[in-house]
Design an enzyme around this catalytic site. Structure first.
Site, PDB file in Angstrom:
ATOM      1  N   HIS A 113       0.994  -1.350  -0.140  1.00 38.22           N
ATOM      2  CA  HIS A 113      -0.137  -0.080   0.099  1.00 38.22           C
ATOM      3  C   HIS A 113       0.737   1.263   0.063  1.00 38.22           C
ATOM      4  O   HIS A 113       0.474   2.620  -1.037  1.00 38.22           O
ATOM      5  CB  HIS A 113      -0.466  -0.090   1.209  1.00 38.22           C
ATOM      6  CG  HIS A 113      -1.811   1.117   1.282  1.00 38.22           C
ATOM      7  ND1 HIS A 113      -3.217   1.117   0.933  1.00 38.22           N
ATOM      8  CD2 HIS A 113      -1.357   2.836   1.574  1.00 38.22           C
ATOM      9  CE1 HIS A 113      -3.553   2.716   1.156  1.00 38.22           C
ATOM     10  NE2 HIS A 113      -3.044   3.001   1.420  1.00 38.22           N
ATOM     11  N   GLU A 114       1.756   1.103   0.852  1.00 36.50           N
ATOM     12  CA  GLU A 114       2.813   2.056   1.285  1.00 36.50           C
ATOM     13  C   GLU A 114       3.261   2.547  -0.437  1.00 36.50           C
ATOM     14  O   GLU A 114       3.807   3.768  -0.487  1.00 36.50           O
ATOM     15  CB  GLU A 114       3.320   2.395   2.346  1.00 36.50           C
ATOM     16  CG  GLU A 114       2.728   2.737   3.759  1.00 36.50           C
ATOM     17  CD  GLU A 114       2.250   4.050   3.966  1.00 36.50           C
ATOM     18  OE1 GLU A 114       2.397   4.687   3.084  1.00 36.50           O
ATOM     19  OE2 GLU A 114       0.587   4.166   3.800  1.00 36.50           O
ATOM     20  N   HIS A 116       2.100   4.595  -2.762  1.00 34.87           N
ATOM     21  CA  HIS A 116       1.877   5.686  -3.066  1.00 34.87           C
ATOM     22  C   HIS A 116       3.032   5.813  -3.725  1.00 34.87           C
ATOM     23  O   HIS A 116       3.192   7.061  -4.572  1.00 34.87           O
ATOM     24  CB  HIS A 116       1.831   5.787  -1.840  1.00 34.87           C
ATOM     25  CG  HIS A 116       0.321   5.851  -1.060  1.00 34.87           C
ATOM     26  ND1 HIS A 116      -0.600   6.645  -1.492  1.00 34.87           N
ATOM     27  CD2 HIS A 116       0.458   5.636  -0.033  1.00 34.87           C
ATOM     28  CE1 HIS A 116      -1.832   6.301  -0.979  1.00 34.87           C
ATOM     29  NE2 HIS A 116      -1.637   5.361   0.339  1.00 34.87           N
TER      30      HIS A 116
END
Length: 219
Positions: free
Chosen positions: A25-26, A29
């Site tokens: 998820h990170e 980004h």
């Protein structure tokens, strides 16, 4: 002893889906920010799938550990946010919204991947139950963890991803006012959690998506 052992086994099976969910998820980004010209995450060594680089002592270890010990029935956690500098974007509002959306989208793709793993475990169960059972459980947990993170992060509340997406979509004067909620966003989220409203808000879409994935894959 048997209950302690089952808890240890459950934690071992849950660790991989949780670590992947928050790490990818990170990283998503940071990867999307890089695509738009911001190298901040890359320069700080955060554009990696190495979970050690993303671990938050509270969100990645303590909170999930407490939930496991308390047998809460669900897993929740977070990683250290990947730094993004909007000043490096050509169109900061639009591109920041896309960067924010990359995280929940990665969770959706991982949920689909874990559904396929769970299906494989179900298929192998008659042949190798000792191998298939952990695979099935890991797949089911992977689906749930990723859907929880996706739906939770899509809430239109800054600093969650959904809040950043909404800031990018609103007219400038409304976006500026809405963005001022960010310092209070986590307090609002905790308030929703304590009052039980959070589960009522995110529960229905999570379980609807879970049922849909399990139906499509025949789990």
């Amino acid at each position: 002893m048997s209950s302690a052992l089952s808890m240890i086994q459950y934690a071992a099976v849950a660790a991989l889906p949780l670590l992947f969910a928050i790490t990818v998820h990170e990283t998503a980004h940071g990867w999307m920010a890089l695509r738009f010209g911001d190298r901040t995450a890359q320069m700080l060594g955060r554009l990696t799938l190495n979970p050690i680089k993303h671990i938050d002592p509270v969100g990645t270890i303590m909170i999930p550990g407490i939930l496991l010990i308390a047998q809460a029935g669900f897993l929740f956690g977070w990683a250290k946010p990947v730094p993004v500098d909007m000043r490096n974007f050509r169109n900061p509002r639009r591109e920041m919204a896309i960067v924010a959306l990359a995280g929940p989208l990665s969770n959706l793709l991982m949920a689909i991947g874990w559904a396929l793993i769970a299906k494989l475990g179900l298929t192998l169960a008659p042949v190798s139950p000792w191998f298939a059972k952990p695979m099935l459980l890991m797949g089911q947990l992977g689906i749930l963890v990723n859907l929880v993170l996706m739906v939770l992060n899509l809430l239109p509340l800054p600093p969650l991803d959904g809040g950043r997406v909404l800031v990018g979509l609103l007219p400038h004067h409304l976006a500026d006012r809405f963005a001022r909620l960010e310092p209070y966003g986590m307090f609002i989220l905790v308030g929703l959690l304590v009052t039980g409203l959070l589960s009522k808000i995110i529960g229905p879409p999570i379980f609807a998506l879970q049922r849909l994935l399990m139906t499509l894959t025949g789990i």
